[in-house]
Design a protein around this motif. Structure first.
Motif, short mmCIF file in Angstrom:
data_model
loop_
_atom_site.label_atom_id
_atom_site.label_comp_id
_atom_site.label_asym_id
_atom_site.label_seq_id
_atom_site.Cartn_x
_atom_site.Cartn_y
_atom_site.Cartn_z
N ASN A 178 -9.42 -21.48 31.77
CA ASN A 178 -8.60 -20.39 32.29
C ASN A 178 -9.11 -19.05 31.76
OD1 ASN A 178 -5.80 -21.18 33.76
ND2 ASN A 178 -6.47 -22.84 32.45
N PHE A 179 -9.39 -18.98 30.47
CA PHE A 179 -9.77 -17.73 29.83
C PHE A 179 -10.97 -17.07 30.49
CE2 PHE A 179 -6.65 -17.33 26.90
CZ PHE A 179 -6.96 -16.74 25.69
N VAL A 180 -12.00 -17.82 30.77
CA VAL A 180 -13.24 -17.23 31.27
C VAL A 180 -13.10 -16.76 32.72
CG1 VAL A 180 -14.68 -18.52 29.68
CG2 VAL A 180 -14.19 -19.50 31.92
N SER A 181 -12.00 -17.07 33.37
CA SER A 181 -11.80 -16.65 34.76
C SER A 181 -10.99 -15.36 34.88
CB SER A 181 -11.09 -17.76 35.55
OG SER A 181 -9.73 -17.89 35.15
N HIS A 182 -10.54 -14.80 33.77
CA HIS A 182 -9.58 -13.70 33.82
C HIS A 182 -10.21 -12.31 33.84
CE1 HIS A 182 -6.40 -16.54 31.85
NE2 HIS A 182 -6.55 -16.77 33.14
N GLY A 183 -11.50 -12.19 33.55
CA GLY A 183 -12.14 -10.88 33.52
C GLY A 183 -11.66 -10.00 32.39
N MET A 184 -11.13 -10.62 31.33
CA MET A 184 -10.56 -9.88 30.21
C MET A 184 -11.31 -10.19 28.92
SD MET A 184 -6.53 -10.69 31.03
CE MET A 184 -5.96 -10.13 29.43
N VAL A 185 -11.29 -9.23 28.01
CA VAL A 185 -11.69 -9.48 26.62
C VAL A 185 -10.42 -9.83 25.86
CG1 VAL A 185 -12.58 -8.43 24.51
CG2 VAL A 185 -13.63 -7.88 26.72
N TYR A 186 -10.41 -10.98 25.22
CA TYR A 186 -9.25 -11.39 24.42
C TYR A 186 -9.53 -11.11 22.95
CZ TYR A 186 -6.84 -13.71 28.27
OH TYR A 186 -6.17 -13.97 29.45
N LEU A 187 -8.56 -10.50 22.29
CA LEU A 187 -8.70 -10.07 20.91
C LEU A 187 -7.58 -10.67 20.07
CD1 LEU A 187 -10.23 -8.05 18.99
CD2 LEU A 187 -8.44 -6.39 19.61
N THR A 188 -7.95 -11.29 18.95
CA THR A 188 -6.96 -11.89 18.07
C THR A 188 -6.41 -10.85 17.11
OG1 THR A 188 -8.09 -14.03 18.16
CG2 THR A 188 -6.50 -13.71 16.39
N SER A 189 -5.12 -10.60 17.21
CA SER A 189 -4.42 -9.70 16.29
C SER A 189 -3.87 -10.51 15.12
CB SER A 189 -3.26 -9.03 17.05
OG SER A 189 -2.47 -8.25 16.19
N THR A 190 -3.50 -9.84 14.05
CA THR A 190 -2.69 -10.48 13.02
C THR A 190 -1.24 -10.04 13.24
OG1 THR A 190 -2.68 -8.74 11.32
CG2 THR A 190 -4.65 -10.13 11.48
N GLU A 191 -0.35 -10.50 12.39
CA GLU A 191 1.05 -10.09 12.52
C GLU A 191 1.29 -8.66 12.04
OE1 GLU A 191 3.51 -11.35 13.98
OE2 GLU A 191 3.19 -13.52 14.19
N ARG A 192 0.25 -8.02 11.48
CA ARG A 192 0.41 -6.67 10.96
C ARG A 192 -0.66 -5.69 11.43
NH1 ARG A 192 4.39 -6.06 7.30
NH2 ARG A 192 5.27 -7.96 6.40
N VAL A 193 -1.79 -6.21 11.92
CA VAL A 193 -2.92 -5.32 12.25
C VAL A 193 -3.51 -5.70 13.60
CG1 VAL A 193 -5.21 -4.54 11.55
CG2 VAL A 193 -3.47 -4.99 9.80
N ILE A 194 -3.73 -4.70 14.45
CA ILE A 194 -4.50 -4.86 15.68
C ILE A 194 -5.93 -4.43 15.36
CG2 ILE A 194 -4.82 -4.12 18.06
CD1 ILE A 194 -1.82 -3.48 18.15
#
Length: 247
Positions: A111-127
């Motif tokens: 699913n992820f590779v079909s979305h045309g998006m960059v996915y970024l992992t946040s923490t609970e306190r920092v983007i």
């Protein structure tokens, strides 16, 4: 009367609150969120639905089309794995921000590779983005999922460019759950977020009757023009569009 309504009718609210608190301590938030999307994907036979975001997200902005994102760096905080910005093809860059983005990528790669998006992992306190780098930041029913509401409001403001925009949908006064530990109020949202921005549009609606019924659509009043009067402390939805001051 639904099962949920029956429970509320016969068990005092004080006892319900104690039971909710016990449940919330026993259930691990991130594990529960991942399990929710895993179940959803199974029901949907392997492909997440994301067409509804094309209608909801421009509507949150008060826009009838997608020209307002053209050439912009657009992000969605608390995006989940569904491809919430797949519709935003006119953007220069689409960033999905979620504390579970890496886990979603492992579990839902096709699913992820079909979305045309960059996915970024946040923490609970920092983007993990530079300050002043996003032109438009959306968040849709995500801010009640965070562990620290003040911290994440500060991070959202930090990553938006001066003159950039915040476009958000907030569920108000929902009882905390394992995956949604925050009970958001209008006061909280103003204190930690909106009072630091320049509000351009502000729409709020109560839930009204039938909110526990199957098929209830909390966003319907914004589309059919029949917003329900809202009183502080009631359950409802807030849609807001605001600008980060240019200086």
């Amino acid at each position: 009367m639904s099962f949920r309504e029956n429970i509320k009718a016969f068990i005092p609210e004080s006892i319900l609150n104690v039971l909710r608190a016990i449940r919330n301590r026993l259930v691990k938030k991130h594990r529960a969120e991942l399990a929710f999307f895993t179940r959803e994907l199974k029901v949907l036979h392997g492909t997440f639905r994301n067409h509804h975001f094309e209608r909801i997200m421009p509507a949150m902005a008060g826009e009838s089309g997608d020209d307002f994102i053209e050439g912009k760096i657009v992000a969605d905080f608390g995006c989940g794995p569904r491809g919430s910005l797949r519709w935003a093809s006119k953007a220069r860059l689409r960033i999905g921000i979620d504390v579970l983005a890496d886990r979603f990528a492992e579990e839902f790669f096709e699913n992820f590779v079909s979305h045309g998006m960059v996915y970024l992992t946040s923490t609970e306190r920092v983007i993990p983005l530079p300050s002043n780098c996003v032109d438009i930041l959306f968040t849709l029913n995500a801010m009640d999922h965070v562990d620290s509401f003040p911290d994440m409001c500060g991070e959202i403001i930090r990553v938006i460019k001066p003159g950039g925009e915040f476009i958000g949908s907030f569920n108000l006064e929902e009882f905390p759950t394992p995956t949604e530990p925050q009970r958001l109020s209008v006061r909280m949202i103003h204190e930690h977020l909106l009072d630091r921005l320049e509000v351009r549009s502000y729409r709020i609606s109560g839930y009204g009757a039938g909110s526990c019924s199957p098929g209830f659509n909390r966003y319907a009043p914004f589309f059919d023009g029949t917003t329900i009067p809202y009183e502080p402390g009631q359950r409802g939805v807030l849609w807001v569009r605001a600008r980060k001051p240019a200086s």
